[in-house]
Design a protein around this motif. Structure first.
Motif, PDB file in Angstrom:
ATOM      1  N   ALA A 210      32.187 -29.563   9.988  1.00  0.00           N
ATOM      2  CA  ALA A 210      30.886 -29.372  10.747  1.00  0.00           C
ATOM      3  C   ALA A 210      30.279 -29.200   8.771  1.00  0.00           C
ATOM      4  CB  ALA A 210      31.426 -27.033  10.007  1.00  0.00           C
ATOM      5  N   LEU A 211      30.744 -29.691   7.505  1.00  0.00           N
ATOM      6  CA  LEU A 211      29.808 -30.348   6.846  1.00  0.00           C
ATOM      7  C   LEU A 211      29.540 -32.198   7.483  1.00  0.00           C
ATOM      8  CD1 LEU A 211      31.764 -29.489   3.434  1.00  0.00           C
ATOM      9  CD2 LEU A 211      30.194 -28.054   4.866  1.00  0.00           C
ATOM     10  N   ALA A 212      29.925 -32.381   7.955  1.00  0.00           N
ATOM     11  CA  ALA A 212      29.323 -33.613   8.206  1.00  0.00           C
ATOM     12  C   ALA A 212      28.562 -33.903   8.990  1.00  0.00           C
ATOM     13  CB  ALA A 212      30.431 -34.687   8.918  1.00  0.00           C
ATOM     14  N   ILE A 213      28.914 -32.852   9.778  1.00  0.00           N
ATOM     15  CA  ILE A 213      27.245 -33.097  11.345  1.00  0.00           C
ATOM     16  C   ILE A 213      25.977 -32.731  10.174  1.00  0.00           C
ATOM     17  CG2 ILE A 213      25.604 -31.182  12.271  1.00  0.00           C
ATOM     18  CD1 ILE A 213      28.782 -30.752  13.349  1.00  0.00           C
ATOM     19  N   LEU A 214      26.144 -31.481   8.343  1.00  0.00           N
ATOM     20  CA  LEU A 214      25.003 -31.826   8.175  1.00  0.00           C
ATOM     21  C   LEU A 214      24.428 -33.551   7.187  1.00  0.00           C
ATOM     22  CD1 LEU A 214      25.925 -28.451   6.787  1.00  0.00           C
ATOM     23  CD2 LEU A 214      23.831 -28.312   8.001  1.00  0.00           C
ATOM     24  N   MET A 215      26.211 -33.625   6.612  1.00  0.00           N
ATOM     25  CA  MET A 215      25.488 -34.788   5.551  1.00  0.00           C
ATOM     26  C   MET A 215      25.111 -36.044   6.292  1.00  0.00           C
ATOM     27  SD  MET A 215      29.541 -36.101   3.699  1.00  0.00           S
ATOM     28  CE  MET A 215      28.975 -36.958   2.277  1.00  0.00           C
ATOM     29  N   ILE A 216      26.155 -36.349   7.387  1.00  0.00           N
ATOM     30  CA  ILE A 216      25.542 -37.476   8.261  1.00  0.00           C
ATOM     31  C   ILE A 216      23.714 -38.166   8.391  1.00  0.00           C
ATOM     32  CG2 ILE A 216      25.569 -38.628  10.595  1.00  0.00           C
ATOM     33  CD1 ILE A 216      28.021 -37.548  11.434  1.00  0.00           C
ATOM     34  N   PRO A 217      23.217 -36.989   8.513  1.00  0.00           N
ATOM     35  CA  PRO A 217      21.414 -37.175   8.771  1.00  0.00           C
ATOM     36  C   PRO A 217      20.878 -37.569   6.777  1.00  0.00           C
ATOM     37  CG  PRO A 217      22.114 -34.767   9.317  1.00  0.00           C
ATOM     38  CD  PRO A 217      22.981 -35.301   9.190  1.00  0.00           C
ATOM     39  N   THR A 218      21.243 -37.065   6.105  1.00  0.00           N
ATOM     40  CA  THR A 218      20.973 -36.911   4.966  1.00  0.00           C
ATOM     41  C   THR A 218      21.483 -38.685   5.044  1.00  0.00           C
ATOM     42  OG1 THR A 218      21.412 -34.783   4.346  1.00  0.00           O
ATOM     43  CG2 THR A 218      21.268 -35.973   2.538  1.00  0.00           C
ATOM     44  N   VAL A 219      23.060 -38.972   4.730  1.00  0.00           N
ATOM     45  CA  VAL A 219      22.962 -40.240   4.704  1.00  0.00           C
ATOM     46  C   VAL A 219      22.151 -41.360   5.318  1.00  0.00           C
ATOM     47  CG1 VAL A 219      25.008 -41.601   4.608  1.00  0.00           C
ATOM     48  CG2 VAL A 219      25.443 -39.460   3.656  1.00  0.00           C
ATOM     49  N   ALA A 220      21.880 -40.584   6.631  1.00  0.00           N
ATOM     50  CA  ALA A 220      21.348 -42.412   6.999  1.00  0.00           C
ATOM     51  C   ALA A 220      20.128 -41.952   6.639  1.00  0.00           C
ATOM     52  CB  ALA A 220      21.227 -41.563   8.806  1.00  0.00           C
ATOM     53  N   ARG A 221      19.210 -41.418   6.747  1.00  0.00           N
ATOM     54  CA  ARG A 221      17.672 -41.212   6.396  1.00  0.00           C
ATOM     55  C   ARG A 221      17.787 -41.746   4.894  1.00  0.00           C
ATOM     56  NH1 ARG A 221      14.585 -35.891   6.290  1.00  0.00           N
ATOM     57  NH2 ARG A 221      12.932 -36.518   6.250  1.00  0.00           N
ATOM     58  N   THR A 222      18.151 -41.243   3.782  1.00  0.00           N
ATOM     59  CA  THR A 222      17.576 -41.598   2.605  1.00  0.00           C
ATOM     60  C   THR A 222      18.412 -43.532   2.592  1.00  0.00           C
ATOM     61  OG1 THR A 222      19.765 -40.759   2.322  1.00  0.00           O
ATOM     62  CG2 THR A 222      18.174 -39.912   1.084  1.00  0.00           C
ATOM     63  N   SER A 223      19.725 -43.400   3.369  1.00  0.00           N
ATOM     64  CA  SER A 223      20.394 -45.340   3.423  1.00  0.00           C
ATOM     65  C   SER A 223      19.383 -46.029   4.378  1.00  0.00           C
ATOM     66  CB  SER A 223      21.727 -44.795   4.177  1.00  0.00           C
ATOM     67  OG  SER A 223      22.639 -44.994   3.641  1.00  0.00           O
ATOM     68  N   GLU A 224      18.571 -45.621   4.866  1.00  0.00           N
ATOM     69  CA  GLU A 224      17.790 -45.521   6.080  1.00  0.00           C
ATOM     70  C   GLU A 224      16.846 -46.329   4.711  1.00  0.00           C
ATOM     71  OE1 GLU A 224      15.191 -44.055   8.993  1.00  0.00           O
ATOM     72  OE2 GLU A 224      13.918 -45.739   9.639  1.00  0.00           O
ATOM     73  N   GLU A 225      15.660 -45.662   3.869  1.00  0.00           N
ATOM     74  CA  GLU A 225      14.219 -45.770   3.131  1.00  0.00           C
ATOM     75  C   GLU A 225      15.161 -46.930   1.799  1.00  0.00           C
ATOM     76  OE1 GLU A 225      11.772 -44.227   3.299  1.00  0.00           O
ATOM     77  OE2 GLU A 225      12.581 -43.547   5.116  1.00  0.00           O
ATOM     78  N   VAL A 226      16.948 -46.876   1.581  1.00  0.00           N
ATOM     79  CA  VAL A 226      16.701 -47.877   0.821  1.00  0.00           C
ATOM     80  C   VAL A 226      16.611 -49.278   1.207  1.00  0.00           C
ATOM     81  CG1 VAL A 226      18.940 -48.611  -0.388  1.00  0.00           C
ATOM     82  CG2 VAL A 226      17.956 -46.309  -0.853  1.00  0.00           C
ATOM     83  N   LEU A 227      17.399 -49.199   2.347  1.00  0.00           N
ATOM     84  CA  LEU A 227      17.330 -50.621   2.998  1.00  0.00           C
ATOM     85  C   LEU A 227      16.232 -51.007   3.480  1.00  0.00           C
ATOM     86  CD1 LEU A 227      20.206 -50.190   5.791  1.00  0.00           C
ATOM     87  CD2 LEU A 227      20.342 -51.325   3.300  1.00  0.00           C
ATOM     88  N   LYS A 228      14.930 -50.414   3.670  1.00  0.00           N
ATOM     89  CA  LYS A 228      14.007 -50.709   4.020  1.00  0.00           C
ATOM     90  C   LYS A 228      13.568 -51.913   2.367  1.00  0.00           C
ATOM     91  CE  LYS A 228      12.112 -48.043   6.750  1.00  0.00           C
ATOM     92  NZ  LYS A 228      11.156 -46.176   6.836  1.00  0.00           N
ATOM     93  N   LEU A 229      13.902 -50.782   1.229  1.00  0.00           N
ATOM     94  CA  LEU A 229      13.284 -51.370   0.484  1.00  0.00           C
ATOM     95  C   LEU A 229      13.886 -53.644   0.414  1.00  0.00           C
ATOM     96  CD1 LEU A 229      13.371 -48.869  -1.941  1.00  0.00           C
ATOM     97  CD2 LEU A 229      11.127 -49.440  -0.858  1.00  0.00           C
ATOM     98  N   VAL A 230      14.919 -53.972   0.905  1.00  0.00           N
ATOM     99  CA  VAL A 230      15.364 -54.868   0.368  1.00  0.00           C
ATOM    100  C   VAL A 230      14.656 -56.034   1.460  1.00  0.00           C
ATOM    101  CG1 VAL A 230      16.765 -56.409   0.672  1.00  0.00           C
ATOM    102  CG2 VAL A 230      17.710 -53.942   0.597  1.00  0.00           C
ATOM    103  N   PRO A 231      13.882 -57.021   0.094  1.00  0.00           N
ATOM    104  CA  PRO A 231      12.964 -57.633   0.930  1.00  0.00           C
ATOM    105  C   PRO A 231      13.113 -58.549   2.005  1.00  0.00           C
ATOM    106  CG  PRO A 231      13.380 -57.958  -1.092  1.00  0.00           C
ATOM    107  CD  PRO A 231      13.865 -57.489  -0.903  1.00  0.00           C
ATOM    108  N   GLY A 232      12.485 -58.329   3.024  1.00  0.00           N
ATOM    109  CA  GLY A 232      12.676 -59.758   4.385  1.00  0.00           C
ATOM    110  C   GLY A 232      13.014 -61.012   3.576  1.00  0.00           C
ATOM    111  N   ASP A 233      12.952 -61.467   3.049  1.00  0.00           N
ATOM    112  CA  ASP A 233      12.985 -62.668   2.284  1.00  0.00           C
ATOM    113  C   ASP A 233      14.636 -63.235   2.170  1.00  0.00           C
ATOM    114  OD1 ASP A 233       9.761 -63.174   1.871  1.00  0.00           O
ATOM    115  OD2 ASP A 233      10.847 -63.611  -0.067  1.00  0.00           O
ATOM    116  N   LEU A 234      15.080 -61.822   1.810  1.00  0.00           N
ATOM    117  CA  LEU A 234      16.296 -62.344   1.719  1.00  0.00           C
ATOM    118  C   LEU A 234      17.937 -62.080   2.977  1.00  0.00           C
ATOM    119  CD1 LEU A 234      17.175 -59.975  -1.237  1.00  0.00           C
ATOM    120  CD2 LEU A 234      16.382 -62.523  -1.634  1.00  0.00           C
ATOM    121  N   ARG A 235      16.509 -61.530   3.801  1.00  0.00           N
ATOM    122  CA  ARG A 235      17.832 -61.557   4.983  1.00  0.00           C
ATOM    123  C   ARG A 235      17.402 -63.351   5.766  1.00  0.00           C
ATOM    124  NH1 ARG A 235      14.800 -56.526   5.114  1.00  0.00           N
ATOM    125  NH2 ARG A 235      16.029 -54.826   5.077  1.00  0.00           N
ATOM    126  N   GLU A 236      16.072 -63.366   5.867  1.00  0.00           N
ATOM    127  CA  GLU A 236      15.749 -64.519   6.149  1.00  0.00           C
ATOM    128  C   GLU A 236      16.828 -65.431   5.501  1.00  0.00           C
ATOM    129  OE1 GLU A 236      11.699 -65.185   6.429  1.00  0.00           O
ATOM    130  OE2 GLU A 236      11.420 -64.233   8.486  1.00  0.00           O
TER     131      GLU A 236
END
Lengths: 348, 290
Positions: A210-236
């Motif tokens: 039950a807790l995982a259902i609450l935790m997954i979206p929090t982790v997914a959303r904040t991780s997405e915001e963090v990963l968006k901050l990694v410069p595209g330069d580094l991927r390339e």
């Protein structure tokens, strides 16, 4: 002729000569507020604070207008409002912390962490019984929920930021919707599907689901915001060196975002560590220590607190307050450890 | 006589002549004959972003052991063109292309090609220095090996030789375990060059590698490019015509007349700066426009 040695000074620092009108104004505002509150029907702390907001704003604006001009007056109004807003956040937080420590400390003892409530009634003397079963239960549910949700949440955020697949916008919508669901609904969902439909029993694992259902979206959303901050330069750069997408993500993107990703896990844990409602439906609430997370009734600290509060006797309420204090300390310890881990050098 | 001639040239304000003398003063170690099936050859390259046609029919050969500079005003497709050369173009969702890019005679866009192998053979240095922030200087240089899962017998030897070739060894040999972000901009860019060298590419593409750097670092990187050119094919995009004249053996001029970018002219660098065939090239290199 020797050159004079330059002394480091800070010419921009406000000295008393410049600041005394503000200080006098602040004192005047408090005194005036006190006078207004005593002279009028406004009563109590709340009346005092509400009046203070108005008086302080007007006094600050008046002083600035007299000393400078209209622009300065507007500037000091906004400054005063920002300070007051900060005060409004800090005062309740500090008073909650103070209250938890004040009330909880009385019931705190070493014996509390070595015994459970299996043979102790809630209104037995505080020297008997303890919280061990709830601490173990809480560690189990938070740990299992973290093990389940962090990989799912992280992989979801990688899908959204790195793969950017066709379903990305749909998934992003559902993740956002999921992060808004009330926790009791998550509990009911697991109760209905996992327990009633699939025939599983009360256990720490069921609570963790039950807790995982609450935790997954929090982790997914904040991780997405963090990963968006990694410069595209580094991927390339990673791809241009002949890395596959997977190796580029694993070797470059994730390490670069490491401290932010750890923060996202902390936020996820913070979301679920104090949850009570879904656990009421899924854990059974044992009073005895249950070391098996996969079967049998078990408890968690929020559950323990709820149970003792609802008993309503003086001693059981004391137990509840001590439980709250223990939960707070455990969460604090956990945060400190993860902070230490994420404070490595050379990261974003 | 020659001294007097040189003095005359110096005193003349005409930038074409001064650039031409810069280009001519460098040893031209390449003859202009190209053997088909060697080096990197771009054949009838077109590129689109969505409906916008950005490169129109560019055919250009890059000879092994030479430095080719691509010059031209902003937005004429130079960067897009070199990104096509190592299959980085396809990361932009709306991108499309036509034509062939032959590496040693084989089309890198042929279906079934292992893209990671292509990029391993055709390295790239970007406009902005981008060392990996989570890695030390040493790890940065060797990151290509780990990314491509290559094995090398002697890592510390490779580390040293790459840093020496990139002109960075003396500055960092005592601080190999510091993070790359601690270096200055110019040092970071040379670190990125060292990183590209570690996987021993045949071709090195450089997209305005010095545009964010000070003159001292620029000079240092230009020396590095000259030294590397003996052993690999180098393509450099630059807005700095002085730089093109200083480092390149051949120069290609790109121009867009509002529509897609075209290759106007490509020849030896001294030819482009002293005796351009096209009026537009002359206008550009003399600074009359663009």
């Amino acid at each position: 002729m020797s050159a004079t040695v330059a002394q480091p000074i800070k010419p921009w620092r406000v000295n008393f000569k410049q600041a005394w009108p503000e200080i006098a104004g602040a004192i005047f505002a408090v005194v005036l507020t006190y006078a207004i509150v005593s002279a009028t029907p406004l009563k109590g702390k709340l009346g005092f604070f509400v009046t203070l907001i108005f008086v302080a704003t007007i006094v600050a604006a008046g002083i600035s207008w007299l000393r400078r001009d209209r622009k300065a007056a507007f500037n000091s109004v906004s400054t005063v409002l920002v300070y007051i807003a900060g005060l409004f956040v800090i005062v309740p937080l500090a008073s909650i912390l103070y209250e938890i420590v004040r009330r909880g400390i009385a019931g705190l003892s070493w014996g509390m962490f070595t015994t459970d409530m299996a043979v102790t009634a809630s209104d037995a003397p505080l020297s008997e019984g303890g919280i061990l079963h709830a601490v173990v239960g809480s560690l189990y549910v938070v740990l299992i929920a973290t093990i389940v949700s962090v990989p799912i949440g992280l992989l979801t955020s990688l899908y959204l930021t790195e793969i950017k697949g066709k379903a990305a916008s749909t998934i992003r919508f559902f993740v956002q919707a999921m992060s808004g669901i009330p926790s009791i609904v998550a509990g009911l969902f697991i109760y209905a599907i996992w327990m009633i439909a699939l025939g599983n029993q009360y256990s720490a694992f069921t609570g963790a689901m039950a807790l995982a259902i609450l935790m997954i979206p929090t982790v997914a959303r904040t991780s997405e915001e963090v990963l968006k901050l990694v410069p595209g330069d580094l991927r390339e750069a990673g791809l241009a060196l002949g890395g596959t997408q997977w190796r580029t993500v694993a070797m470059i993107i994730l390490p670069a975002a490491q401290s932010g990703l750890i923060t996202s896990v902390i936020l996820g844990i913070a979301r679920v560590a104090g949850e009570t409602a879904p656990l009421l439906l899924t854990m059974g609430g044992a009073d005895a220590l249950n070391l098996n997370p996969f079967s049998g009734y078990s408890s968690a600290i929020p559950f323990y607190v709820w149970k003792n509060f609802s008993m309503g006797t003086e001693l059981s309420i004391q137990r509840a307050w001590s439980g709250v204090l223990v939960l707070m300390i455990i969460v604090l310890i956990f945060f400190s450890i993860t902070r230490l881990l994420s404070n490595k050098k050379g990261r974003f | 006589m020659s001294t007097i001639k040189g003095v005359e040239k110096m005193s003349q304000p005409n930038p074409v002549n001064s650039l031409a003398s810069v280009a001519a003063s460098r040893p031209q170690h390449v003859d202009s004959k190209h053997v088909a099936g060697t080096g990197l050859e771009a054949r009838n390259i077109h590129a689109w972003f969505g409906d916008k046609h950005v490169i129109d029919d560019v055919t250009l050969d890059f000879y092994p052991g030479t430095v080719t500079a691509l010059i031209g005003p902003s937005g004429c497709g130079k960067s897009t063109f070199i990104r096509i050369l190592n299959r980085m173009h396809e990361f932009i969702p709306t991108a499309a292309m036509a034509g062939e890019v032959l590496l040693e005679g084989t089309d890198i866009y042929k279906s079934g090609t292992d893209v990671t192998k292509i990029r391993l053979g055709i390295g790239m240095v970007f406009q902005k220095p981008n060392p990996f922030p989570s890695m030390t200087i040493k790890e940065n240089v060797l990151s290509g090996l780990k990314l491509a899962q290559l094995k090398v017998a002697n890592q510390s030897e490779l580390l040293e030789s790459c840093l020496i070739r990139a002109g960075l060894w003396n500055e960092v040999k005592d601080r190999l375990d510091e993070y790359g972000g601690a270096l200055s901009g110019g040092q970071q860019q040379r670190l990125c060059i060292a990183r590209s060298l570690a996987v021993s590419p045949q071709v090195l593409l450089m997209d305005e590698p010095c545009s964010a750097l000070d003159p001292g670092s620029t000079l240092r990187i230009e020396e590095t490019i000259r030294e590397l050119s003996a052993s690999m094919t180098i393509v450099i995009v630059t807005h700095n015509m002085q730089q093109a004249a200083r480092v390149s053996d051949r120069t290609g001029f790109f121009l867009s007349d509002g529509g897609p970018g075209r290759l106007i002219e490509c020849s030896t660098t001294s030819e482009i700066f002293s005796n351009p065939k096209d009026k537009r090239t002359e206008d550009y290199v003399t600074g009359r426009f663009g």
